[in-house]
Design a protein around this motif. Structure first.
Motif, PDB file in Angstrom:
ATOM      1  N   UNK A 175       0.811  -1.225   0.000  1.00 53.67           N
ATOM      2  CA  UNK A 175       0.000   0.000   0.000  1.00 53.67           C
ATOM      3  C   UNK A 175       0.843   1.273   0.000  1.00 53.67           C
ATOM      4  N   UNK A 176       2.085   1.146   0.370  1.00 52.20           N
ATOM      5  CA  UNK A 176       2.950   2.339   0.449  1.00 52.20           C
ATOM      6  C   UNK A 176       3.489   2.715  -0.939  1.00 52.20           C
ATOM      7  N   UNK A 177       2.587   3.206  -1.783  1.00 56.91           N
ATOM      8  CA  UNK A 177       2.967   3.544  -3.151  1.00 56.91           C
ATOM      9  C   UNK A 177       3.649   4.906  -3.227  1.00 56.91           C
ATOM     10  N   UNK A 178       4.410   5.086  -4.289  1.00 56.87           N
ATOM     11  CA  UNK A 178       5.071   6.378  -4.509  1.00 56.87           C
ATOM     12  C   UNK A 178       4.446   7.140  -5.673  1.00 56.87           C
ATOM     13  N   UNK A 179       3.325   6.631  -6.166  1.00 59.27           N
ATOM     14  CA  UNK A 179       2.592   7.306  -7.243  1.00 59.27           C
ATOM     15  C   UNK A 179       1.107   7.311  -6.893  1.00 59.27           C
ATOM     16  N   UNK A 180       0.346   8.099  -7.616  1.00 61.47           N
ATOM     17  CA  UNK A 180      -1.097   8.129  -7.469  1.00 61.47           C
ATOM     18  C   UNK A 180      -1.721   8.215  -8.868  1.00 61.47           C
ATOM     19  N   UNK A 181      -3.033   8.045  -8.936  1.00 65.06           N
ATOM     20  CA  UNK A 181      -3.681   8.114 -10.245  1.00 65.06           C
ATOM     21  C   UNK A 181      -3.456   9.487 -10.874  1.00 65.06           C
ATOM     22  N   UNK A 182      -3.036   9.459 -12.150  1.00 66.57           N
ATOM     23  CA  UNK A 182      -2.741  10.694 -12.859  1.00 66.57           C
ATOM     24  C   UNK A 182      -1.279  11.088 -12.828  1.00 66.57           C
ATOM     25  N   UNK A 183      -0.465  10.384 -12.021  1.00 73.90           N
ATOM     26  CA  UNK A 183       0.966  10.701 -11.947  1.00 73.90           C
ATOM     27  C   UNK A 183       1.672  10.335 -13.240  1.00 73.90           C
ATOM     28  N   UNK A 184       2.569  11.198 -13.713  1.00 72.27           N
ATOM     29  CA  UNK A 184       3.439  10.889 -14.847  1.00 72.27           C
ATOM     30  C   UNK A 184       4.678  10.183 -14.335  1.00 72.27           C
ATOM     31  N   UNK A 185       5.074   9.122 -15.017  1.00 68.03           N
ATOM     32  CA  UNK A 185       6.238   8.350 -14.595  1.00 68.03           C
ATOM     33  C   UNK A 185       7.199   8.185 -15.757  1.00 68.03           C
ATOM     34  N   UNK A 186       8.468   7.957 -15.444  1.00 69.95           N
ATOM     35  CA  UNK A 186       9.505   7.725 -16.442  1.00 69.95           C
ATOM     36  C   UNK A 186       9.934   6.263 -16.404  1.00 69.95           C
ATOM     37  N   UNK A 187      10.528   5.797 -17.481  1.00 68.08           N
ATOM     38  CA  UNK A 187      11.047   4.428 -17.518  1.00 68.08           C
ATOM     39  C   UNK A 187      12.021   4.204 -16.373  1.00 68.08           C
ATOM     40  N   UNK A 188      11.802   3.126 -15.619  1.00 68.55           N
ATOM     41  CA  UNK A 188      12.709   2.783 -14.526  1.00 68.55           C
ATOM     42  C   UNK A 188      12.419   3.517 -13.224  1.00 68.55           C
ATOM     43  N   UNK A 189      11.432   4.390 -13.219  1.00 67.96           N
ATOM     44  CA  UNK A 189      11.089   5.123 -11.982  1.00 67.96           C
ATOM     45  C   UNK A 189      10.403   4.190 -10.989  1.00 67.96           C
ATOM     46  N   UNK A 190      10.761   4.300  -9.721  1.00 67.11           N
ATOM     47  CA  UNK A 190      10.148   3.476  -8.683  1.00 67.11           C
ATOM     48  C   UNK A 190       8.692   3.901  -8.472  1.00 67.11           C
ATOM     49  N   UNK A 191       7.803   2.921  -8.482  1.00 70.61           N
ATOM     50  CA  UNK A 191       6.392   3.217  -8.239  1.00 70.61           C
ATOM     51  C   UNK A 191       5.899   2.640  -6.908  1.00 70.61           C
ATOM     52  N   UNK A 192       6.674   1.745  -6.330  1.00 76.78           N
ATOM     53  CA  UNK A 192       6.298   1.142  -5.055  1.00 76.78           C
ATOM     54  C   UNK A 192       7.156  -0.070  -4.755  1.00 76.78           C
ATOM     55  N   UNK A 193       6.702  -0.890  -3.793  1.00 73.42           N
ATOM     56  CA  UNK A 193       7.422  -2.122  -3.429  1.00 73.42           C
ATOM     57  C   UNK A 193       6.433  -3.283  -3.435  1.00 73.42           C
ATOM     58  N   UNK A 194       6.957  -4.497  -3.523  1.00 72.62           N
ATOM     59  CA  UNK A 194       6.094  -5.685  -3.555  1.00 72.62           C
ATOM     60  C   UNK A 194       5.458  -5.948  -2.207  1.00 72.62           C
ATOM     61  N   UNK A 195       4.250  -6.525  -2.271  1.00 74.90           N
ATOM     62  CA  UNK A 195       3.531  -6.951  -1.071  1.00 74.90           C
ATOM     63  C   UNK A 195       3.193  -8.425  -1.202  1.00 74.90           C
ATOM     64  N   UNK A 196       1.897  -8.756  -1.100  1.00 72.33           N
ATOM     65  CA  UNK A 196       1.466 -10.151  -1.202  1.00 72.33           C
ATOM     66  C   UNK A 196       0.343 -10.274  -2.222  1.00 72.33           C
ATOM     67  N   UNK A 197       0.194 -11.513  -2.726  1.00 70.04           N
ATOM     68  CA  UNK A 197      -0.869 -11.807  -3.698  1.00 70.04           C
ATOM     69  C   UNK A 197      -1.642 -13.011  -3.189  1.00 70.04           C
TER      70      UNK A 197
END
Length: 226
Positions: A175-197
């Motif tokens: 849940x600790x994401x580093x982006x939100x809906x509408x965020x622009x991102x670049x190739x290789x940019x961190x968007x978050x970390x893995x959790x569970x499935x």
């Protein structure tokens, strides 16, 4: 003299002479009628436009001479109009793997495979990349975050629209994401970390990474290497 003439005329009409003359008149009228009919038919035939030879193909007929305007639409244009137009221009941005690690479950390309966790046969529409909980996850390419959702089976899911007909999907994030809906991102940019499935909990910890092209699932490897 009038009496003689009148008598002869009456005798003529009563005799064979009249009958012969009448027959000749009928024959003459018949011949005249036939010649007139035949002449009329020839005139109509001459005026009637000639039909095209049935052995001549449609491609051999010159429409400019027949008065019918030519169809300027080419076959390729007709075929292209029947198929949905793809107006997307492929992004030139670099594509990278969201996590550089072992793939523990491959994309099934529409084939049914048995889920070890759910015990059912289903398609596996992405690939699972081994990663311990808390591993950084990178955007595969430049784009905009289209959607973020919390799914009871897949965990936190992030969808990035790359603006060229491609979308990348990242399932099983924390849940600790580093982006939100509408965020622009670049190739290789961190968007978050893995959790569970939850729906793939019998596998080793991992990220479920999937790709859509024009709304259809495709091979993530082909997308990265394409």
């Amino acid at each position: 003299m009038d009496k003689i003439t009148t008598g002869k005329i009456k005798k003529f009409f009563k005799g064979k002479g009249f009958a012969g003359a009448l027959c000749l008149s009928v024959v003459a009228i018949g011949i005249s009628t036939y010649l007139t009919y035949d002449s009329t038919l020839k005139t109509i035939a001459d005026e009637e436009p000639q039909k095209p030879d049935s052995t001549v193909s449609a491609e051999q007929v010159d429409n400019t001479q027949s008065g019918i305007p030519k169809d300027e639409t080419s076959k390729s244009e007709a075929d292209s109009s029947a198929a949905p137009a793809n107006n997307f221009v492929r992004s030139t941005a670099k594509r990278v793997m969201p996590i550089e690690n072992e793939v523990i479950w491959e994309y099934s390309n529409g084939e049914l495979v048995k889920s070890e966790t759910l015990g059912v046969w289903k398609t596996h529409d992405g690939m699972d990349i081994a990663a311990s909980v808390g591993t950084d996850v990178k955007a595969a390419c430049t784009g905009k975050v289209k959607e973020i959702k919390d799914d009871p089976l897949w965990g936190i899911c992030v969808v990035i629209d790359h603006g060229d007909g491609y979308e990348t999907h990242y399932y099983g994030l924390d849940k600790s994401l580093e982006v939100k809906e509408g965020s622009n991102v670049e190739s290789g940019q961190k968007i978050g970390v893995t959790g569970t499935i939850e729906c793939e909990s019998k596998l080793a910890p991992h990220l479920h990474f999937a790709v859509k092209q024009n709304g259809k699932w495709i091979s993530p490897k082909e997308y990265i290497n394409g």
